[in-house]
Design a protein around this motif. Structure first.
Motif, PDB file in Angstrom:
ATOM      1  N   MET A   1     -13.872 -61.115  19.309  1.00 41.38           N
ATOM      2  CA  MET A   1     -14.779 -60.135  19.716  1.00 41.38           C
ATOM      3  C   MET A   1     -15.512 -59.124  18.408  1.00 41.38           C
ATOM      4  O   MET A   1     -16.394 -58.376  18.697  1.00 41.38           O
ATOM      5  CB  MET A   1     -14.519 -59.747  21.154  1.00 41.38           C
ATOM      6  CG  MET A   1     -14.692 -60.812  21.575  1.00 41.38           C
ATOM      7  SD  MET A   1     -14.232 -60.020  23.507  1.00 41.38           S
ATOM      8  CE  MET A   1     -13.409 -62.355  24.539  1.00 41.38           C
ATOM      9  N   GLY A   2     -14.402 -58.439  18.175  1.00 37.78           N
ATOM     10  CA  GLY A   2     -14.391 -57.282  16.845  1.00 37.78           C
ATOM     11  C   GLY A   2     -15.625 -57.450  15.699  1.00 37.78           C
ATOM     12  O   GLY A   2     -16.323 -56.952  15.420  1.00 37.78           O
ATOM     13  N   GLY A   3     -15.009 -59.022  15.253  1.00 34.68           N
ATOM     14  CA  GLY A   3     -15.906 -59.173  14.163  1.00 34.68           C
ATOM     15  C   GLY A   3     -17.577 -60.046  14.243  1.00 34.68           C
ATOM     16  O   GLY A   3     -18.103 -59.691  13.714  1.00 34.68           O
TER      17      GLY A   3
ATOM     18  N   PHE B   1     -15.294 -64.660   7.613  1.00 35.94           N
ATOM     19  CA  PHE B   1     -14.618 -65.733   7.931  1.00 35.94           C
ATOM     20  C   PHE B   1     -14.003 -66.013   8.627  1.00 35.94           C
ATOM     21  O   PHE B   1     -13.484 -64.961   8.991  1.00 35.94           O
ATOM     22  CB  PHE B   1     -14.418 -65.575   5.965  1.00 35.94           C
ATOM     23  CG  PHE B   1     -14.950 -65.569   5.458  1.00 35.94           C
ATOM     24  CD1 PHE B   1     -15.031 -66.491   3.965  1.00 35.94           C
ATOM     25  CD2 PHE B   1     -15.089 -63.822   4.410  1.00 35.94           C
ATOM     26  CE1 PHE B   1     -15.479 -66.069   3.152  1.00 35.94           C
ATOM     27  CE2 PHE B   1     -15.937 -63.922   3.205  1.00 35.94           C
ATOM     28  CZ  PHE B   1     -16.035 -64.352   2.574  1.00 35.94           C
ATOM     29  N   GLU B   2     -13.425 -66.887   9.365  1.00 35.09           N
ATOM     30  CA  GLU B   2     -12.426 -67.674  10.481  1.00 35.09           C
ATOM     31  C   GLU B   2     -11.747 -68.946   9.709  1.00 35.09           C
ATOM     32  O   GLU B   2     -12.452 -69.550   9.740  1.00 35.09           O
ATOM     33  CB  GLU B   2     -13.700 -67.758  11.238  1.00 35.09           C
ATOM     34  CG  GLU B   2     -12.881 -68.330  12.624  1.00 35.09           C
ATOM     35  CD  GLU B   2     -11.654 -67.018  13.500  1.00 35.09           C
ATOM     36  OE1 GLU B   2     -11.330 -66.365  13.451  1.00 35.09           O
ATOM     37  OE2 GLU B   2     -10.218 -67.471  13.259  1.00 35.09           O
ATOM     38  N   SER B   3     -10.082 -68.826  10.339  1.00 39.33           N
ATOM     39  CA  SER B   3      -9.053 -69.414  10.324  1.00 39.33           C
ATOM     40  C   SER B   3      -9.590 -70.928  10.291  1.00 39.33           C
ATOM     41  O   SER B   3      -9.130 -71.638  10.424  1.00 39.33           O
ATOM     42  CB  SER B   3      -8.016 -68.538  10.580  1.00 39.33           C
ATOM     43  OG  SER B   3      -7.702 -67.908   9.283  1.00 39.33           O
TER      44      SER B   3
ATOM     45  N   ILE C   1     -11.143 -60.986  31.413  1.00 36.65           N
ATOM     46  CA  ILE C   1     -11.744 -59.773  30.273  1.00 36.65           C
ATOM     47  C   ILE C   1     -11.945 -59.341  31.366  1.00 36.65           C
ATOM     48  O   ILE C   1     -13.200 -58.965  31.766  1.00 36.65           O
ATOM     49  CB  ILE C   1     -11.943 -60.472  28.642  1.00 36.65           C
ATOM     50  CG1 ILE C   1     -11.545 -58.620  28.337  1.00 36.65           C
ATOM     51  CG2 ILE C   1     -13.194 -60.120  29.144  1.00 36.65           C
ATOM     52  CD1 ILE C   1     -11.616 -59.281  26.449  1.00 36.65           C
ATOM     53  N   GLN C   2     -11.518 -57.494  31.634  1.00 35.41           N
ATOM     54  CA  GLN C   2     -12.343 -56.809  31.709  1.00 35.41           C
ATOM     55  C   GLN C   2     -13.533 -55.771  31.608  1.00 35.41           C
ATOM     56  O   GLN C   2     -13.158 -55.617  29.921  1.00 35.41           O
ATOM     57  CB  GLN C   2     -11.781 -55.878  32.361  1.00 35.41           C
ATOM     58  CG  GLN C   2     -10.507 -56.175  33.887  1.00 35.41           C
ATOM     59  CD  GLN C   2     -10.079 -54.867  34.259  1.00 35.41           C
ATOM     60  OE1 GLN C   2     -10.252 -54.722  34.952  1.00 35.41           O
ATOM     61  NE2 GLN C   2      -8.737 -55.388  34.131  1.00 35.41           N
ATOM     62  N   VAL C   3     -15.121 -55.705  31.526  1.00 36.61           N
ATOM     63  CA  VAL C   3     -16.007 -55.315  29.985  1.00 36.61           C
ATOM     64  C   VAL C   3     -15.761 -53.636  31.954  1.00 36.61           C
ATOM     65  O   VAL C   3     -16.672 -53.691  32.284  1.00 36.61           O
ATOM     66  CB  VAL C   3     -16.679 -55.764  30.588  1.00 36.61           C
ATOM     67  CG1 VAL C   3     -18.341 -55.123  29.296  1.00 36.61           C
ATOM     68  CG2 VAL C   3     -16.748 -56.831  29.516  1.00 36.61           C
TER      69      VAL C   3
ATOM     70  N   HIS D   1     -14.948 -63.806  31.964  1.00 37.50           N
ATOM     71  CA  HIS D   1     -14.510 -65.018  31.217  1.00 37.50           C
ATOM     72  C   HIS D   1     -14.449 -65.162  29.866  1.00 37.50           C
ATOM     73  O   HIS D   1     -15.727 -64.180  28.911  1.00 37.50           O
ATOM     74  CB  HIS D   1     -14.920 -66.137  31.693  1.00 37.50           C
ATOM     75  CG  HIS D   1     -14.338 -67.437  31.264  1.00 37.50           C
ATOM     76  ND1 HIS D   1     -13.737 -67.273  30.086  1.00 37.50           N
ATOM     77  CD2 HIS D   1     -13.143 -68.203  31.804  1.00 37.50           C
ATOM     78  CE1 HIS D   1     -12.637 -68.601  29.809  1.00 37.50           C
ATOM     79  NE2 HIS D   1     -12.418 -69.189  30.649  1.00 37.50           N
ATOM     80  N   ARG D   2     -13.585 -64.983  29.646  1.00 37.32           N
ATOM     81  CA  ARG D   2     -13.625 -63.863  28.108  1.00 37.32           C
ATOM     82  C   ARG D   2     -14.809 -65.213  27.032  1.00 37.32           C
ATOM     83  O   ARG D   2     -14.950 -65.093  26.281  1.00 37.32           O
ATOM     84  CB  ARG D   2     -11.973 -64.999  27.149  1.00 37.32           C
ATOM     85  CG  ARG D   2     -10.924 -63.622  27.631  1.00 37.32           C
ATOM     86  CD  ARG D   2      -9.445 -64.189  27.172  1.00 37.32           C
ATOM     87  NE  ARG D   2      -9.755 -62.955  25.856  1.00 37.32           N
ATOM     88  CZ  ARG D   2      -9.264 -61.969  25.313  1.00 37.32           C
ATOM     89  NH1 ARG D   2      -8.518 -61.174  26.299  1.00 37.32           N
ATOM     90  NH2 ARG D   2      -8.904 -61.540  23.955  1.00 37.32           N
ATOM     91  N   ALA D   3     -13.899 -66.588  27.285  1.00 37.50           N
ATOM     92  CA  ALA D   3     -15.741 -67.436  27.267  1.00 37.50           C
ATOM     93  C   ALA D   3     -16.913 -66.953  26.901  1.00 37.50           C
ATOM     94  O   ALA D   3     -17.155 -66.819  25.817  1.00 37.50           O
ATOM     95  CB  ALA D   3     -15.160 -69.084  27.601  1.00 37.50           C
TER      96      ALA D   3
ATOM     97  N   GLY E   1     -10.730 -53.394  15.230  1.00 33.51           N
ATOM     98  CA  GLY E   1     -10.428 -54.068  16.310  1.00 33.51           C
ATOM     99  C   GLY E   1      -8.879 -54.048  16.877  1.00 33.51           C
ATOM    100  O   GLY E   1      -8.114 -52.701  16.249  1.00 33.51           O
ATOM    101  N   ASP E   2      -7.786 -55.356  16.961  1.00 34.24           N
ATOM    102  CA  ASP E   2      -7.237 -55.333  17.386  1.00 34.24           C
ATOM    103  C   ASP E   2      -6.538 -55.282  15.305  1.00 34.24           C
ATOM    104  O   ASP E   2      -5.065 -54.147  15.587  1.00 34.24           O
ATOM    105  CB  ASP E   2      -6.069 -56.803  17.773  1.00 34.24           C
ATOM    106  CG  ASP E   2      -6.817 -56.589  19.072  1.00 34.24           C
ATOM    107  OD1 ASP E   2      -7.160 -55.588  19.795  1.00 34.24           O
ATOM    108  OD2 ASP E   2      -5.756 -57.744  19.840  1.00 34.24           O
ATOM    109  N   ALA E   3      -6.975 -54.959  14.526  1.00 30.14           N
ATOM    110  CA  ALA E   3      -5.935 -55.256  13.115  1.00 30.14           C
ATOM    111  C   ALA E   3      -5.461 -53.351  13.155  1.00 30.14           C
ATOM    112  O   ALA E   3      -4.615 -53.156  12.020  1.00 30.14           O
ATOM    113  CB  ALA E   3      -7.359 -55.490  12.363  1.00 30.14           C
TER     114      ALA E   3
END
Ligand SMILES: Cc1cc2nc3c(=O)[nH]c(=O)nc-3n(C[C@H](O)[C@H](O)[C@H](O)COP(=O)(O)OP(=O)(O)OC[C@H]3O[C@@H](n4cnc5c(N)ncnc54)[C@H](O)[C@@H]3O)c2cc1C
Length: 480
Positions: free
Chosen positions: A44-46, A63-65, A76-78, A136-138, A327-329
């Protein structure tokens, strides 16, 4: 039936294709000096960063693995600080169609279900300028993907194996080297780019907790008179027990019910897709009230995530000023305040807004420094508040728990009186163990407007320092 860890298809109403091309951000301002930004990570951050940097006029390669994009089966809560941005980005109607606005947060005793805390959430928009949603996260991931898509070149199956922070360039696992002007590490909680920026990895401390996550179709709840009220009156319902707690809420226009169950870790891993045992989950919560036992009886499969804690980083920018984190990074946090993705999306909004002002290469350093200065203290404080909830929720039965519950009940009485009498309370409930009752904390967390913060910095600092420098250097360049 698909298991919880497989990527889940987004709801058809989470389709935001074409919206971002019709949306004008930053008063239509685009950077005169266009960067090629290499973003690592399609979370979500990227995605939020790709959208905001694209809107700011920059070229983006992401780029995504993974071979395919998507999200796992979980809610997820927004919170208002993020719904404000999503509405500004043009997807407010999509959110309304797929998400649920909770009426309140209610905290209960684990073994009786007695209500000990209540804070109204239906007035979030009135209080903090934008609604609180459960989604929903998706669906959230799809909205962000559709917003970003027109602005990015997406490279799937492209693991970034190393980074040259001076070039700057990324080397993919295939050996291919891709050069750009700026690298954004949005590569999540186990970030490789963090090591590049810091020169080491920020250590992770086990919290002793893990969480199960599961989704139940609400058709099961609607058939049971004891469970039906959870759907009829959508709330964020929490049950607090010794060393454990549960949070549950409706998603997907009340068609699905999401449950998150925190409990002592018994050897799990920190992974988005690791499966847990539904039977073990039922055993771990067997002493919770009968409605929980009924709810857990419907669960077919669960995800299990080991909760690790990390202290704030000292910096998010490599000394070359060509590699930054997002983000989480750079600020992974415990989920107990529902702010991890929220902070990543706010990071993206601030970064995009600031870099929409980039008119000359000489301004880049100061704009990136402003990004870190604006974002690091806010995310560090949010990490702290998330950690605090773990302690508050998990108190063992005894005097400390009784004192907590008494304070929560007192705040609930004030809230309920206010609702009955239709007045605003004089008491701000500062320091309440129900952190959502603390109006000062709510104001700081939920009324925050990432774009307004970036604009304020520009008015107070940036315009004077950079406007003139940029214009001066442009004038010199024009003469050469
Ligand atoms: C149980 C739980 C509940 C939560 N609930 C909430 C909530 O209610 N509200 C909220 O705001 N937040 C919540 N969060 C936090 C939120 O989910 C995270 O903060 C958010 O997903 C982080 O997004 P990200 O883009 O920074 O990282 P990620 O989503 O982890 O994305 C990183 C991406 O980078 C890719 N990647 C990694 N390394 C490489 C590489 N070398 N090369 C290429 N690609 C790479 C990965 O494959 C991944 O796709 C919760 C978290 C948990 C665990």
């Amino acid at each position: 039936m698909a298991t919880a860890h497989e990527p889940v298809a987004a709801h058809h109403a989470a389709n935001a294709e074409g919206i971002s091309q019709r949306t004008r951000l930053y008063d239509g301002r685009k950077a005169a000096h266009r960067l090629h930004v290499l973003i690592v990570g399609c979370g979500m951050g990227g995605l939020a960063a790709a959208h905001c940097l694209g809107q700011a006029g920059h070229k983006v390669t992401l780029f995504e693995s993974a071979a395919a994009i998507g999200e796992v089966g979980a809610g997820i809560q927004v919170t208002p600080n993020v719904s404000r941005l999503l509405r500004r980005w043009g997807v407010g109607d999509n959110l309304e169609a797929v998400a649920v606005r909770p009426e309140a947060i209610v905290l209960r005793r684990y073994e009786t279900g007695e209500r000990v805390a209540y804070t109204r959430w239906s007035d979030m928009e009135e209080q903090y300028g934008s609604p609180y949603y459960h989604i929903h996260r998706a669906d959230l991931h799809k909205l962000l993907f559709d917003l970003a898509a027109p602005f990015m070149t997406l490279r799937l199956k492209s693991t970034v194996a190393s980074v040259d922070p001076e070039a700057p360039s990324v080397t993919l696992a295939s050996g291919e080297v891709v050069h750009g002007d700026l690298i954004v590490g949005a590569d999540g909680v186990k970030s490789m780019i963090q090591r590049v920026v810091l020169g080491h990895t920020n250590p992770a401390e086990p919290t002793g907790d893990a969480v199960y996550r599961a989704i139940i179709p609400t058709e099961y709840l609607l058939k049971d008179p004891e469970l039906k009220p959870f759907v009829d009156h959508p709330e964020m319902t929490g049950w607090m027990g010794p060393g454990r707690h549960i949070m549950a809420y409706n998603i997907r226009a009340k068609k699905e019910f999401n449950i998150v169950l925190a409990h002592p870790d018994d050897g799990s891993v920190e992974s988005w897709t690791a499966e847990g045992s539904a039977d073990k989950m039922r055993a771990d919560f067997a002493d919770f009230e009968p409605r929980i036992r009924k709810l857990l009886g419907f669960v077919k499969s669960t995800l299990k995530w080991r909760l690790m804690d990390r202290q704030p980083l000292k910096k998010w920018i490599h000394p070359s000023y060509k590699v930054i984190l997002l983000g989480d990074a750079c600020h992974p946090m415990l989920p107990y305040r529902a702010q991890g993705a929220a902070m990543a999306i706010e990071d993206a909004a601030v970064l995009g807004n600031l870099l929409s002002r980039l008119n000359h290469p000489s301004q880049l350093r100061a704009l990136l420094q402003a990004y870190e200065d604006l974002r690091l203290p806010r995310t560090a404080e949010t990490q702290r508040q998330s950690r605090l909830n773990q302690h508050i929720f998990h108190l063992p039965d005894g005097p400390e728990q009784e004192a907590r519950d008494a304070q929560m009940r007192q705040a609930m009485e004030i809230e309920l009186r206010m609702m009955r009498e239709g007045v605003s309370p004089a008491d701000s409930l500062e320091g309440s163990p129900n952190q959502w009752a603390d109006r000062k904390k709510n104001e700081a967390q939920f009324a925050y407007d990432a774009d307004a913060e970036a604009e304020r910095w520009w008015r107070e600092v940036g315009e004077k320092a950079l406007g003139e420098a940029g214009e001066f250097e442009e004038r010199v360049a024009a003469k050469l």
